[in-house]
Design a protein around this motif. Structure first.
Motif, PDB file in Angstrom:
ATOM      1  N   GLY A 159      45.202  -7.577  25.760  1.00 28.90           N
ATOM      2  CA  GLY A 159      44.471  -6.901  24.700  1.00 28.90           C
ATOM      3  C   GLY A 159      44.428  -5.406  24.942  1.00 28.90           C
ATOM      4  N   THR A 160      43.787  -4.700  24.033  1.00 27.85           N
ATOM      5  CA  THR A 160      43.590  -3.254  24.151  1.00 27.85           C
ATOM      6  C   THR A 160      42.151  -2.996  24.556  1.00 27.85           C
ATOM      7  N   HIS A 161      41.970  -2.187  25.579  1.00 28.48           N
ATOM      8  CA  HIS A 161      40.646  -1.952  26.155  1.00 28.48           C
ATOM      9  C   HIS A 161      40.415  -0.457  26.368  1.00 28.48           C
ATOM     10  N   GLU A 162      39.164  -0.080  26.456  1.00 31.41           N
ATOM     11  CA  GLU A 162      38.805   1.310  26.801  1.00 31.41           C
ATOM     12  C   GLU A 162      37.627   1.295  27.755  1.00 31.41           C
ATOM     13  N   VAL A 163      37.742   2.093  28.808  1.00 29.63           N
ATOM     14  CA  VAL A 163      36.619   2.288  29.727  1.00 29.63           C
ATOM     15  C   VAL A 163      36.287   3.770  29.761  1.00 29.63           C
ATOM     16  N   SER A 164      35.022   4.069  29.735  1.00 35.07           N
ATOM     17  CA  SER A 164      34.539   5.439  29.764  1.00 35.07           C
ATOM     18  C   SER A 164      33.395   5.510  30.765  1.00 35.07           C
ATOM     19  N   VAL A 165      33.571   6.318  31.792  1.00 38.46           N
ATOM     20  CA  VAL A 165      32.573   6.361  32.867  1.00 38.46           C
ATOM     21  C   VAL A 165      32.045   7.784  33.030  1.00 38.46           C
ATOM     22  N   PRO A 166      30.766   8.018  32.769  1.00 36.97           N
ATOM     23  CA  PRO A 166      30.188   9.351  32.979  1.00 36.97           C
ATOM     24  C   PRO A 166      30.233   9.727  34.464  1.00 36.97           C
ATOM     25  N   LEU A 167      30.424  10.995  34.721  1.00 34.28           N
ATOM     26  CA  LEU A 167      30.454  11.441  36.117  1.00 34.28           C
ATOM     27  C   LEU A 167      29.055  11.622  36.690  1.00 34.28           C
ATOM     28  N   ASP A 168      28.034  11.408  35.869  1.00 34.95           N
ATOM     29  CA  ASP A 168      26.680  11.377  36.428  1.00 34.95           C
ATOM     30  C   ASP A 168      26.198   9.937  36.634  1.00 34.95           C
ATOM     31  N   ALA A 169      27.117   8.953  36.467  1.00 35.49           N
ATOM     32  CA  ALA A 169      26.795   7.566  36.812  1.00 35.49           C
ATOM     33  C   ALA A 169      26.783   7.424  38.331  1.00 35.49           C
ATOM     34  N   ASN A 170      26.353   6.272  38.809  1.00 35.07           N
ATOM     35  CA  ASN A 170      26.226   6.088  40.253  1.00 35.07           C
ATOM     36  C   ASN A 170      27.546   5.590  40.860  1.00 35.07           C
ATOM     37  N   TRP A 171      28.543   6.495  40.940  1.00 36.20           N
ATOM     38  CA  TRP A 171      29.846   6.169  41.506  1.00 36.20           C
ATOM     39  C   TRP A 171      29.702   5.708  42.959  1.00 36.20           C
ATOM     40  N   VAL A 172      30.649   4.877  43.408  1.00 41.07           N
ATOM     41  CA  VAL A 172      30.580   4.254  44.727  1.00 41.07           C
ATOM     42  C   VAL A 172      31.729   4.745  45.595  1.00 41.07           C
ATOM     43  N   ALA A 173      31.417   5.115  46.837  1.00 44.52           N
ATOM     44  CA  ALA A 173      32.450   5.572  47.770  1.00 44.52           C
ATOM     45  C   ALA A 173      33.078   4.386  48.492  1.00 44.52           C
TER      46      ALA A 173
END
Length: 226
Positions: A159-173
């Motif tokens: 299928g066709t998908h889109e992901v959008s992640v804000p850079l002020d979200a809680n990114w994980v190292a």
């Protein structure tokens, strides 16, 4: 001096007839375009000590007009698996979010399998990496690779998908720290980012690789940092 050598090396790689027939200004314009294209190439890896850690895959995705694509290895992990798909970037300081729109096509009934933990669901995570990473994930390098939060990972399904992640979200190292627990390390990684893109794996092994059970293709329709 370094720039002069780079231009000379690039000119040497062009056909002699093209250099003779092309004015010097046009030669430099052509080199600038080649550099732009190379900087925009999608690398399939990661590359470590001169070899790709995505076995069975080409080093770069295939260009098709404005898009790029790659085919998943199949039908088992022995054929290979895709781990990291990234491109060069500069500092991400001040950016608001990273957006990927993609299409996955495959034969009816195809499944996508995390090679490390086949009983789990395959996932896609947006990703960026700080310059100078030694890939050991120890000491200061434990916060050089950053992955989207688990709740904002994308599906690996037809299928066709889109992901959008804000850079002020809680990114994980890479070793479990996150933006909230290590804010200075996160900001330093944004300031000195060198690669950006996405990784394939599972919720318990980001970027640890995915294969397909039948022929399937992944097409990058749009990727942007806003």
């Amino acid at each position: 001096m370094i720039r002069t050598l780079a231009i000379a090396a690039s000119l040497a790689a062009l056909p002699l007839a093209a250099l003779i027939a092309t004015p010097a200004g046009a030669q430099l314009s052509r080199l600038a375009e080649l550099a732009r294209q190379q900087a925009g190439e999608w690398q399939i890896g990661p590359l470590y000590k001169g070899r790709s850690l995505s076995p069975g895959m080409p080093i770069t995705a295939t260009r098709a007009g404005d898009h790029a694509f790659f085919d998943f290895p199949w039908p088992t992990a022995r054929a290979g698996h895709v781990h990291y798909v990234t491109r060069q970037t500069g500092p991400l300081t001040g950016a608001r979010r990273i957006v990927l729109r993609y299409r996955i096509e495959g034969e009816r009934g195809v499944r996508f399998v995390p090679q490390e933990v086949p009983d789990r669901e395959a996932t896609l995570s947006l990703y960026f990496q700080r310059r100078g990473d030694n890939w050991k994930a120890r000491g200061r390098y434990a916060t050089y690779r950053w992955y989207a939060p688990a709740a904002l990972m994308g599906p690996v399904t037809p299928g066709t998908h889109e992901v959008s992640v804000p850079l002020d979200a809680n990114w994980v190292a890479v070793q479990g720290a996150n933006r909230r627990s290590a804010p200075e390390a996160f900001e330093a990684a944004l300031d000195d980012a060198v690669r950006v893109g996405f990784v394939l794996g599972s919720s318990g092994g980001r970027g640890h690789g995915v294969f397909a059970t039948a022929p399937a293709r992944f097409t990058i329709l749009d990727f942007r940092v806003e």
